[in-house]
Design an enzyme around this catalytic site. Structure first.
Site, PDB file in Angstrom:
ATOM      1  N   GLY A  79       0.786  -1.225   0.000  1.00 22.93           N
ATOM      2  CA  GLY A  79       0.000   0.000   0.000  1.00 22.93           C
ATOM      3  C   GLY A  79       0.816   1.272   0.000  1.00 22.93           C
ATOM      4  N   ASP A 129       4.044  -1.514 -13.794  1.00 20.39           N
ATOM      5  CA  ASP A 129       4.565  -2.179 -12.599  1.00 20.39           C
ATOM      6  C   ASP A 129       4.995  -3.610 -12.896  1.00 20.39           C
ATOM      7  OD1 ASP A 129       3.970   0.151 -11.351  1.00 20.39           O
ATOM      8  OD2 ASP A 129       2.400  -0.643 -10.051  1.00 20.39           O
TER       9      ASP A 129
END
Length: 248
Positions: A79, A129
């Site tokens: 996160g 990513d």
């Protein structure tokens, strides 16, 4: 098994029967898999891991007849916007590919992992990513373009340069509602630009197919070539069709 689960709201273990991924003699749909992993919020994390199995079954026709045990242990903070989800997807699929003798190029593996996140996890992320996790190398920067996913070069970082990340304390999730809303807004903006560009072109070239929308005079100063480029620009959308094909 997932180490570090006590630090977040997730169950430490997840078990499933591989037959749950089958609908007769075919793999279940990604939508059904998404519903399957969403039943228990504390075990939704397993979609990032087990989802790689279904994608390999669906996209490459891989058949898994034996059971498997996967231990997830990572030092990548969750996160924090540093690709923790992509890293676990790429690591899991790479491990499975190695065990089962699957020869998957890094770029292809990244695209497969993106499917896990887009269709099974339900996060409308791009491929950056996954490409970084699959194609990157230690102490190097990865120069790439995301559409299509292409690696341009790896740039060595001079030894006297260091990078530091500061934790803002604000959690980040590409699976969150805010991220999805931003993505939708981006596609809406692209649609408006293409529509306006097409409309302006039609004013100069009546034979060009038109789209019904309001055109802004601001585009006129950029010239016809740029307008043509904008009118034909393709932006790959990872959201479900009913979200991206709305009449803006």
């Amino acid at each position: 098994v997932s180490f570090g689960s006590e630090l977040s709201n997730r169950a430490p273990t997840f078990d499933m029967d591989l037959s749950d991924f089958m609908d007769g003699d075919k793999p279940i749909s990604y939508e059904k898999a998404k519903e399957y992993f969403s039943q228990d919020p504390s075990q939704k994390w397993a979609a990032y891991v087990a989802g790689t199995v279904l994608v390999l079954m669906t996209e490459l026709g891989v058949q898994f007849t034996d059971s498997m045990s996967i231990l997830v242990s990572s030092s990548v903070p969750e996160g924090k916007g540093v690709s923790s989800s992509a890293s676990v997807e790429v690591a899991t699929m790479s491990a499975i590919a190695a065990v089962y003798g699957l020869n998957i190029a890094p770029r292809d593996l990244a695209i497969l992992c993106q499917k896990v996140e887009n269709h099974i996890v339900g996060a409308p992320c791009g491929v950056m990513d996954q490409m970084t996790s699959a194609c990157g190398e230690a102490n190097k920067l990865l120069a790439m373009v995301c559409q299509p996913a292409e690696v341009k070069e790896l740039v060595s970082i001079p030894t006297h340069i260091r990078f530091w990340g500061l934790d803002s304390g604000i959690r980040h999730s590409v699976g969150g509602t805010d991220y999805g809303s931003v993505r939708v807004g981006t596609y809406m903006g692209r649609k408006l630009i293409k529509c306006a560009a097409s409309d302006l072109i039609s004013q100069s070239f009546p034979s060009t197919p038109t789209q019904s929308c309001d055109a802004s005079e601001e585009y006129e100063k950029y010239g016809v070539d740029l307008l043509k480029s904008e009118a034909s620009l393709q932006y790959l959308c990872n959201l479900p069709p009913h979200r991206s094909a709305l009449p803006y």
